[in-house]
Every structure is written in C-alpha cells, then in structure tokens.
Enzyme design. Structure first.
Site, short mmCIF file in Angstrom:
data_model
loop_
_atom_site.label_atom_id
_atom_site.label_comp_id
_atom_site.label_asym_id
_atom_site.label_seq_id
_atom_site.Cartn_x
_atom_site.Cartn_y
_atom_site.Cartn_z
N GLU A 277 -6.35 0.39 6.73
CA GLU A 277 -6.50 -0.44 5.53
C GLU A 277 -7.77 -1.27 5.49
O GLU A 277 -7.79 -2.32 4.87
CB GLU A 277 -5.29 -1.39 5.45
CG GLU A 277 -5.25 -2.51 6.50
CD GLU A 277 -4.38 -2.21 7.71
OE1 GLU A 277 -4.14 -1.01 7.99
OE2 GLU A 277 -3.93 -3.16 8.38
N HIS A 310 1.00 2.05 0.97
CA HIS A 310 1.04 1.20 2.17
C HIS A 310 -0.33 0.57 2.45
O HIS A 310 -0.45 -0.65 2.60
CB HIS A 310 1.50 2.04 3.36
CG HIS A 310 1.56 1.30 4.65
ND1 HIS A 310 2.73 0.78 5.17
CD2 HIS A 310 0.59 0.96 5.54
CE1 HIS A 310 2.48 0.17 6.31
NE2 HIS A 310 1.18 0.26 6.56
N GLU A 311 -1.36 1.41 2.51
CA GLU A 311 -2.69 0.89 2.86
C GLU A 311 -3.19 -0.06 1.77
O GLU A 311 -3.78 -1.09 2.05
CB GLU A 311 -3.70 2.02 3.09
CG GLU A 311 -3.27 3.05 4.14
CD GLU A 311 -2.83 2.48 5.47
OE1 GLU A 311 -3.33 1.41 5.85
OE2 GLU A 311 -1.95 3.09 6.13
ZN LIG Z 1 0.03 -0.54 8.08
#
Ligand SMILES: [Zn+2]
Length: 888
Positions: A277, A310-311
């Site tokens: 991320e 998610h990221e």
């Molecule tokens: Zn993560």
C-alpha cells in the site's frame, strides 16, 4: 568507506520484545533522496533534516540509523565530511554520538539491485526496478531510522537511462522532470504527507499506462493510472473498476476521501506478497491485479477486487494513521482486512463472503493457534517480523475488529472510527489507541475485551440448553476455556459476543425476553460472555426451542454443543441465518466424516447413511436457495479442517473417508447433479457479477461430483467443457477434476493447455498448481520433474507458491506420505530457497511446525527434517525462528 554485510543470517538471532519499546532518540522531518538507477550499482544520496525527539527517554541518546547490505561512500554532518573514527558501525546500525539537536545529515551509498533475490528493498524484476520496504526493506536502500514511528516528508528524484526506463515513479505528486546529456532523464516526486519509511516506493521501467479518473465526494478530480508490462495492456480494466468501487465505498461507508491528485497501481511479476500500500503508488503482484475472462478465474476476479480495495483502504487505515511499532501490525492489517471483507460483502454475496472468511480462519488460523507458532494478535516478541504477517495478525485481527462492532453496534463503530481517524491523523499509534477511540465514542468499557489482543489461542465455548415447559423458561449456559499456548499457560476469561436466536419447530425465530426485562424485543440477541461460565434465562418461551448460536460467526471460537444429527439436519434445512444454516451442514458432514474415519481405522466396510444423502439432496434440489449458497453447502469440509477436528491426524483415513462420501453422493445423486449441471451451463459471454459467478460455481461443483463416478457420461461432460469453454473459470474447473484421474486424456489436455498458454506466466502458474494438487500417487514425482521445466523459475515467488507451496501446504494426503518423501522434498527446497529468498523459505517450512499433531512415525520423520534444517550452515533468521520454535 564501509561495507555492510548481510545481517540476515542467524548466527546471533536476537529477539525483539514489545516491552522494550522506546521512542526514537531523533525524528526525521524531511528526507530528500536522489537515486541514480543502475541494476549493478545504484547510487543513493539522501539528505535528512533531523531533530532530537523531545519524547525520547534520555536526553543524550545517540542517533541510530539502520542499514543492511549497503556500501557507504560518504557521510556529512551539516556539510562536513566525517572520517571513519567519527561514527560507529555495529550489527546493521550506523551510530552517531554527540550530534546537535537540529542537524542535517547527508549520506551516500551504493547498492546492487540485480543481486537482490530476497525481493526486499530495491530490486530488479525482469526489465524493471521496483521496491518492497515493508517491514524493514528501506534499510537496504539507505541508512535511516527504519521504524514506523519515524514519519518524514519525502522528496525523491529518480535518475535513469531514458530508453530503458522511460517511466519513473515514486510516492506523492510529480513536481519536476528533465533530461541529461548522457541519455539519462530524471523525475522528482514530492509526497506532502509525512510517512514511515516502510511506505516508500519507486518503480522504473518501460511500462504501458492506462489512465482513468475519479471524482471525490468533495468534487476533486483524481487521476488514476495503472502501469503494466506492454504484453498485459489488455488486462487492466477490472483493476481500474475495482479501484473506483473501493474509492466510492470508502467515502460512503467510512467518510474517507482520497488525498493526493494522483493514485497509481503497478503490476510486478516477482513479488513476495500479494500487494503493498505504498502512499499513492500501490505495487501489486501481477497475479493480484491483472485479469481477462480468458486468463483469470472468478476467484481471481474476486480476489483482485478485494486486494485492490484492501490496499486502497490502507491509505487511511495504515498510511494516514500508522503503527507505532511492528508489534502493532494488526492495528492496520486486522482493521483493513475487516474493511476489505465488508467491501466484498457489500459488492457481492454477504453470506458467501462470510463463509469463505470463516473457512479460511478455521482451516489456517485455528491450526496456527494449535501449533508452536501460536501467537497473540499483538505479539509480545519476534526474531524476524516478516514471520508475523500471519493469519492470526491479519484474519483473527479482523475478527477482533468485527467483535468490537458486534459489541458496540454499527453506529457506535462508525463514531469510533471517525474519532480514531480524527484523533490520530498523521500519528503512529497502538491497538490500545484504537480500542480507546471505540470506548470514548460510545462510553462502552472494552478493557476486558482487550485480552483478545494479548492472549493467544482459540477459545472453546461450550453451550448447554435446558427447556422447562412449566415455567416457560429456556436456560442457556455458556462457558469458556482456552488451551495453553507457548508462553501462556493460563488464560483469563475473554469478553465474547455470542449472537443467539431461538427457533420454533418451523424454523421461525422467536421474540426474545431475558429474565428481568420488561418486554420482548427482537428475535436475536448479542449475549456477552465474560465469566468462565454464565447462565442466560429466556422467559415466556411457549415451546421447546432449538437454539441457533454464534450466528454469523459472531466470535472466532470453537463452539461445542451436543447436537443430534436430526437437530443439525433441522438447522441445515431451516435456520434463517444463512451462515448458521451452512455451518449446521458442515457440522453434520464433519460428524459423518469423522465417524467414517473411525470406520476406516477399524477396517470396517464404509457406509453412508441415507439420512445424510437426503439432507444433501434437499439442499441440492432446493428451488429458492441462492446457487452460491448451495455450492457452499454442498462443499464438504476440507481435509485440513477435518485434521484440525481430530486428536491425532490420520491423513490417509481422512482422505479415504472424504473421497468415499464424494463418490457416494455422486452415485446416489448422479441424475440431479447432471440435470443441474446442464441447467446452469449456458453459452453466455463472461460477466463478473454475483449471479453469473453463482451459476458457474454450482455448475462446476456438479461437475466435480460427476467426475467422482468415472462414468462415461461424466467424462464427456468434462471433455466438452474443456473444448467449448471460453473462460478460465470453466476451463480450470474441468482440468482440475480431470487431473485427479490417471487417464490418457489427462496428459493430453494438460499438454494442450500448456501449448495454448505458455506465453502467459500467470496462467502457467495455474498449470503448475493443478498438477501439484492432484491426489494421484505419483504427484510428488511429477512435481520434482516440473522443477526442471523451462517455465519454472526458483527466483519467482509465484512459481514457488504454485508448485512447491501447493504441494506441501495444500495436498495433505501426498505431502504427508508415510515414507517421509514429501518432508525430505520440502526440506531440500527450503534449504535451497533460504539462500535466495528467506521470507519464502520461512513461509514454506511453517507447514512442518504442526508435527505434534501426527502419528509417531510422521512425528519422527518431520522432526528429523526440522533438525536437518537447523543444523545447516548459515540459515536465515527467518527460517531459524520458525524451525527453532517448532522444535521447542
Ligand atoms: Zn494490508
């Protein structure tokens, strides 16, 4: 000036403890980086603006910078070069004493990206440069206080040959660029948000870019860019769609808006993790971002949507508010997994998502809790932090956040999140800070609840119900205990939310009133179990009810309640909670399968009761149930889940029993399976939506059962699907079923598949995995042969996972062969891999850590291999930690 050798070997592995945490002596306000990219020798110049930290424990602590595998070529303090006796170098640290409180430090280092096979820090993948700095990769780029509580503003200038590397990316916004006389060019990037070094990233290469845009809730226009290798230019659409869905969802669900003018995604072939991320520049394993219907399955599409989400969500839960230290990893990961789970549930089928998440938890996390590697969601200690990117920190961490929401309610949870983001924006904080925000926003005391962060192990909740017709009272007794885990013999009681409903004989949920309440309210309750044992009295209950407990899997525990097969069959057919309905079916199947396991062990003739077949038939032929739920309900518990349910794992008996039930169901329900297969098989072009996926999943489930009968009709269905399929979901489902059979057609179709897809590394990973997952007896031999296949590459984590990982971690019956050949194979691979990529080696070897669960013969064999690894010269601290803890 100095050469910093490897410090990743385990000659003196040091344990880090949470209790030893100290604030950094110095803070870095700004860092200006100039990175002259060259695969063999990259020159890194960094200028740090440093200030003594007023919160430091002692006023005269020296400045400590981390560094690994760096050549230091210059070091200047406020413009004055230091000689070698003006600083110290010890154990991966550069130490400077007696610095002023405000100081500028300039450091020049040379690094060798082309020799970096660990894939941490700056490395080369194919023709591109990329980075992975979480958790401790930045120290392989330059000297820096490489810890998440040092947050700095980054300005990064990348310099590289213009022809080879026309695209130069880093975090933040591009601010300047230019060309040089020697054929090189440069681009400067500025990230206005202070961030920890683990979020630094750069990418350089000859990449195709697809552009899109997103208008945020406040009306700002954000440019979206995805960068891929040119041959993948047609595989970007799904990722960009998913990104826009994620940005919109985070605004609507959490009120979180994106904060830079540009958001970039990059696909990389060689990558240890799924994705990363980095601020404004998310880097993805190619397998987690690229998709077309012809090359990716429904599962891939689903995963990509979830991982992109998610990221992206990390931009707030991780980047804007980050972890104080790595013991707090679940602060960002548990929370963000919870967020991505809810994102997927909102966009697709909520019950199917919940079932998938619980399946993962039960098969992997419960197993980890029962192994020597068991650790709390917030670990107390580690040797190598890379070993703690685990299902416990991630998935159990998400369950802990989900329980908080269960206890304080959705509105309270949103208020808590708002307060958390507002209070800690720009800070590096702890899981205690997260819980405090939830408490302060709702006035609910979660002090006992916090034991979920500090105590390891899977609690066992026992339930007993008693109905008294005379008093119309249903008495529910809940008690809890938690088995010992390494370093934690005794556990204090957890604070456990247990959602309950009482069902009448038609499956209707009754209105509930607990003793002492004035009136009935609602048809389900979130009971709070806080003591070792507690009694809950429901009053005004007119008929003897069936209790539906732990609805929606309201806590990550094992539930023990004596249930007859009839009661489970009733819940399987009637429970209005779709999760519990599925779960009742799984319990029924587990009880049946474990009974069969005992029959196998006693050498009895195996028999499957009609009642079981009928229960499955009723679900299969159900006219109104969602096809995706039918698929889940008819999928038998996995061999690893059944192993977890056994006192001593008998892999062969479990495998035999499970294959037997598959074959029995297939034989008895052949016509139904065939009919439903045909009804769900159509020529529609591929669409990624819940209804189309549900249809394909049920169709392919039927195909899997049909293939267990080896009838000619079933084979023809499979061959026709392979010939006609125009999407990877159907192709792979058919090929996987076929690969379980030793037929001449099997090799023909595998060969044809290879011929067709040999140019596409992601599809070839699937080809490796199918063969490694086969239950055929010669699978290990085949895996060994495939190691020498020209398409296999030992330095590529995806290939290692597909072939070696799939065999050792997901082919229970062949990996655990009684002659120990599977264990020896794994050990040979781990020892070879450890020299190249310690993270991958450690992940693979963890499969041996459960050796105590097996019979004496296998225990011996597995221990022998663990000892062989431990006695090998120069193993990494990653592998050392897993192996030594496994043997403890
Ligand atoms: Zn993560």
């Amino acid at each position: 000036m100095a050469d910093f050798g490897k410090d990743s070997t385990a000659s003196d592995p040091r344990t880090q403890y949470l209790k030893d945490y100290q604030p950094p002596a110095y803070l870095v306000e700004d860092i200006t980086l100039r990175i002259e990219l060259d695969p063999a020798a990259t020159r890194v110049t960094s200028r740090l603006t440093i200030k003594r930290n007023p919160a430091a424990q002692a006023p005269d602590q020296p400045l400590q910078l981390d560094g690994q595998e760096l050549e230091l070529t210059a070091l200047r303090v406020d413009g004055i070069a230091l000689t070698e006796n003006e600083y110290q170098v010890e154990e991966g640290k550069l130490v400077l004493e007696d610095l002023p409180d405000d100081v500028t430090l300039e450091i020049e280092t040379v690094i060798h990206p082309d020799r970096n096979t660990a894939l941490e820090g700056l490395y080369v993948s194919g023709d591109m440069f990329c980075t992975q700095c979480e958790a401790e990769g930045f120290r392989r780029i330059t000297f820096f206080p490489d810890r998440p509580d040092v947050m700095a503003r980054y300005t990064t200038t990348l310099v590289a040959d213009k022809n080879r590397y026309p695209v130069l990316l880093s975090n933040g916004n591009p601010v300047e660029q230019g060309e040089m006389d020697d054929g090189r060019h440069w681009v400067s990037w500025q990230d206005p948000f202070p961030k920890p070094s683990y979020l630094f990233a750069l990418v350089a290469g000859d990449l195709f870019c697809r552009e899109d845009s997103f208008q945020t809730c406040s009306g700002r226009q954000v440019t979206l860019k995805i960068f891929v290798e040119h041959e993948n230019r047609h595989k970007c659409a799904h990722a960009l769609d998913s990104l826009k869905q994620a940005m919109k969802w985070d605004e609507e669900t959490y009120g979180r808006e994106y904060d830079l003018d540009i958001f970039m995604l990059v696909a990389v072939n060689d990558f240890n993790m799924g994705a990363m991320e980095n601020k404004g520049l998310n880097i993805f394993n190619a397998s987690c971002v690229l998709a077309t219907p012809e090359t990716a399955t429904d599962a891939d599409y689903y995963n990509i949507q979830s991982i992109i989400g998610h990221e992206y969500f990390h931009n707030w839960s991780g980047n804007r508010v980050t972890c104080r230290d790595w013991f707090q990893l679940s602060l960002k990961e548990g929370f963000t997994v919870f967020r991505d789970q809810e994102f997927s549930a909102d966009l697709n089928s909520r019950p199917v998502k919940r079932i998938a998440d619980v399946n993962l938890l039960r098969s992997h996390q419960f197993a980890q809790d029962a192994s020597p590697m068991a650790h709390p969601v917030r670990p107390d200690s580690y040797i190598e932090i890379s070993n703690f990117y685990t299902v416990t920190v991630y998935n159990k961490g998400a369950e802990v956040v989900r329980m908080i929401r269960n206890l304080i309610g959705s509105d309270g949870f949103r208020k808590g999140c708002d307060l958390y983001f507002q209070r800690h924006d720009g800070q590096a904080v702890t899981t205690d800070d997260f819980v405090a925000a939830m408490e302060d926003a709702t006035d609910i005391d979660l002090s006992q609840f916090k034991r979920w962060y500090s105590q390891a192990g899977t609690p066992l909740v026992s339930a007993a119900g008693h109905y008294d017709a005379q008093t119309e009272c249903y008495q529910l007794t809940l008690s809890q205990q938690c088995p010992p885990t390494p370093g934690q013999e005794l556990k204090a009681p957890f604070h456990i939310p247990v959602e309950v409903a009482l069902l009448d004989t038609t499956g209707r949920a009754l209105a509930l009133k607990l003793e002492g309440e004035n009136a009935t309210s609602g048809t389900h309750r979130m009971l709070e179990l806080r003591e070792n044992s507690q009694q809950f009295n429901f009053v005004g209950v007119k008929t003897s009810p069936v209790a539906s407990l732990l609805r929606g899997f309201s806590a990550p525990v094992k539930l023990d309640m004596a249930r007859s097969d009839e009661e489970l069959a009733f819940l399987f057919a009637n429970d209005p909670d779709p999760f519990n309905r599925w779960d009742a079916g799984q319990r029924l199947a587990s009880q049946t399968l474990l009974q069969l396991v005992r029959q196998v062990q006693h050498g009895d003739t195996l028999t499957l009761e009609d009642r079981f077949i009928h229960a499955f038939q009723a679900t299969l032929e159900h006219s109104t149930l969602d096809a995706a739920l039918i698929t889940q309900a008819l999928t038998l518990p996995s061999e690893s889940y059944l192993a977890d349910q056994s006192d001593s794992v008998d892999v062969d008996a479990i495998h035999t029993a499970r294959v037997f039930v598959h074959q029995q169901l297939a034989d008895h329900l052949f016509d139904s399976f065939l009919d439903i297969y045909h009804r769900h098989n159509d020529d529609e072009s591929y669409r990624f939506d819940a209804a189309s996926m549900a249809k394909r999943s049920l169709k392919n489930l039927c195909l899997g059962y049909l293939m267990e009968t080896i009838r000619g009709e079933a084979r023809n269905v499979c061959f026709t699907q392979l010939e006609k399929s125009h999407n990877m979901t159907d192709t792979l489902a058919a090929l996987s079923s076929l690969a379980q059979h030793d037929w001449s057609e099997t090799d023909d179709y595998l060969q044809r598949f290879y011929q067709q897809w040999q140019h596409d590394p992601q599809v070839i990973d699937k080809w490796f995995a199918i063969q490694a997952g086969s239950r055929l007896p010669d699978t290990l031999q085949r895996v060994k042969t495939l190691l020498n296949h020209p398409a296999f590459r030992f330095t590529n984590p995806n290939k290692v996972r597909a072939l070696i990982g799939r065999f050792c971690m997901a082919n229970q019956v062949r990996f655990h062969a009684a002659d120990g050949e599977g264990y020896r194979f794994l050990t040979d691979q781990v020892l070879a891999l450890d020299k190249i990529n310690p993270q991958m080696a450690a992940r693979l070897v963890s499969t041996l850590s459960r050796w105590r669960r097996f019979d004496a013969n296998r225990q011996d064999l597995m221990q022998t291999e663990l000892k062989r690894i431990l006695s090998a010269p120069e193993i990494s601290k990653d592998t050392f930690e897993i192996v030594s803890k496994s043997l403890d």
